[in-house]
Design an enzyme around this catalytic site. Sequence first.
Site, PDB file in Angstrom:
ATOM      1  N   MET A  68      41.437  43.222  46.095  1.00 27.78           N
ATOM      2  CA  MET A  68      41.398  43.464  44.765  1.00 27.78           C
ATOM      3  C   MET A  68      40.126  43.311  43.991  1.00 27.78           C
ATOM      4  SD  MET A  68      45.110  41.827  43.878  1.00 27.78           S
ATOM      5  CE  MET A  68      45.326  42.705  42.292  1.00 27.78           C
ATOM      6  N   SER A  69      39.245  44.498  43.663  1.00 30.12           N
ATOM      7  CA  SER A  69      37.953  44.296  43.312  1.00 30.12           C
ATOM      8  C   SER A  69      37.996  43.986  41.876  1.00 30.12           C
ATOM      9  CB  SER A  69      37.257  45.468  43.508  1.00 30.12           C
ATOM     10  OG  SER A  69      37.691  46.627  42.726  1.00 30.12           O
ATOM     11  N   GLY A  70      38.901  44.201  41.006  1.00 32.38           N
ATOM     12  CA  GLY A  70      38.968  43.952  39.697  1.00 32.38           C
ATOM     13  C   GLY A  70      39.199  45.347  38.992  1.00 32.38           C
ATOM     14  N   GLY A  71      39.072  46.333  39.671  1.00 29.93           N
ATOM     15  CA  GLY A  71      39.118  47.692  39.105  1.00 29.93           C
ATOM     16  C   GLY A  71      40.433  48.396  39.075  1.00 29.93           C
ATOM     17  N   CYS A  73      28.940  48.215  53.827  1.00 35.26           N
ATOM     18  CA  CYS A  73      29.897  47.403  53.257  1.00 35.26           C
ATOM     19  C   CYS A  73      31.435  47.441  53.679  1.00 35.26           C
ATOM     20  CB  CYS A  73      29.973  47.510  51.657  1.00 35.26           C
ATOM     21  SG  CYS A  73      31.063  45.920  50.996  1.00 35.26           S
ATOM     22  N   CYS A  97      26.176  48.459  43.914  1.00 33.01           N
ATOM     23  CA  CYS A  97      26.606  47.489  43.349  1.00 33.01           C
ATOM     24  C   CYS A  97      25.678  46.048  43.103  1.00 33.01           C
ATOM     25  CB  CYS A  97      27.837  46.644  44.032  1.00 33.01           C
ATOM     26  SG  CYS A  97      27.652  46.066  45.736  1.00 33.01           S
ATOM     27  N   ASP A 137      41.637  50.944  40.713  1.00 28.86           N
ATOM     28  CA  ASP A 137      42.260  51.783  41.744  1.00 28.86           C
ATOM     29  C   ASP A 137      42.651  50.689  42.828  1.00 28.86           C
ATOM     30  OD1 ASP A 137      41.331  54.081  41.279  1.00 28.86           O
ATOM     31  OD2 ASP A 137      39.220  53.643  42.159  1.00 28.86           O
TER      32      ASP A 137
END
Length: 372
Positions: A7-10, A101, A197, A12
């Site tokens: 969970m990136s915080g975005g 990445c 990023c 999607d």
Amino acid sequence: MRVLAAMSGGVDSAVAAARAVDAGHEVVGVHLALARNPQTLRAGARGCCTIEDAGDARRVADILGIPFYVWDLAERFQQDVIDDFVAEYKIGRTPNPCVRCNQKIKFAALLDKAVALGFDAVSTGHYAQMLDGPHGPELHRAVDMGKDQSYVLAVLPPDRLARSLFPLGDTRKEDVRIEAAERGLRVASKPDSHDICFISDGDTQGFLAKRLGEKPGPIVDSEGQQLGEHSGAYGFTVGQRRGLAIGTPAADGRPRYVLSIEPVSNTVVVGSAEELKVRAITGAEATWCAPVPEPGAAVSVQVRAHGREVPARVVSLGSSTGPGSGAGSLQTLPATVHVELDEPISGVATGQTLVLYRGTQVIGSSTISATA
């Protein structure tokens, strides 16, 4: 199935995690802390490793009712992505840090740790599809071609793809945002992350200059005539037109482009748009997601994350010896691939990723080592 949701915080990854829960999986959310000093990054930074992002991911996990953790992978990210990025530019190549990445962090360090903890798979918000095929799971392009991310996932071998879930592959981005809003997730309207990023201000040349220092050298044309001087060859990439700082115009008055970067002599070679065209590409360090195509096979290729797909033909494959499937056995693994393009493309740099497709299916990928 026990699923670790990255969970990136975005929006999607939030909807992807929600769909994993809806599918009946036992889901645990994890946010990857990739910045050594995330508090130094401005709010709304281009990346996905700020404190703000971690907080957004945690709030989504709370709404979904799943456990949530933050894993510190900053050292691995520094070594495998940032240091690699700088080292590649230093030797005149143009790397794709998102590919690295995915290869080294999200589907190596993260997936390996997940499996060690007893998870069956990792779920992410990538736009790509995993479909069942005659030889096992197949990686395909997403339904939303404008958001398709199969290119940056093509470095994953079959064993890692088999443990990967991409719940958004059959959905368009606008519908993902609508779904997030309907679920009460406040990240529904959060802007997408973009560019690199770990370079929050978008100044790649300045980022590299701080780490590599100034190293003046000549800018020459394809015949070797010096036209100007640069402060560091790492500040250029093949296909670049702007920022060449050449005082002498071309004889025909047309723009010049970077044709190649020669790190040993610290020389940047420029030329015409016609000289920039590439008709054949050789890739090394190949990874195959599907049965390897035979020489002569018709494929399509892509050399940038959002570049156009070009019809091509596999000319030859190189091999190396690697572990086989049996105990102590060895098998021949195609390690290089050479393709000829049906139509020329421009701005192809060594270090970029060459991805081969058959229809919507990803066949494999390699790192571009030469062009002609």
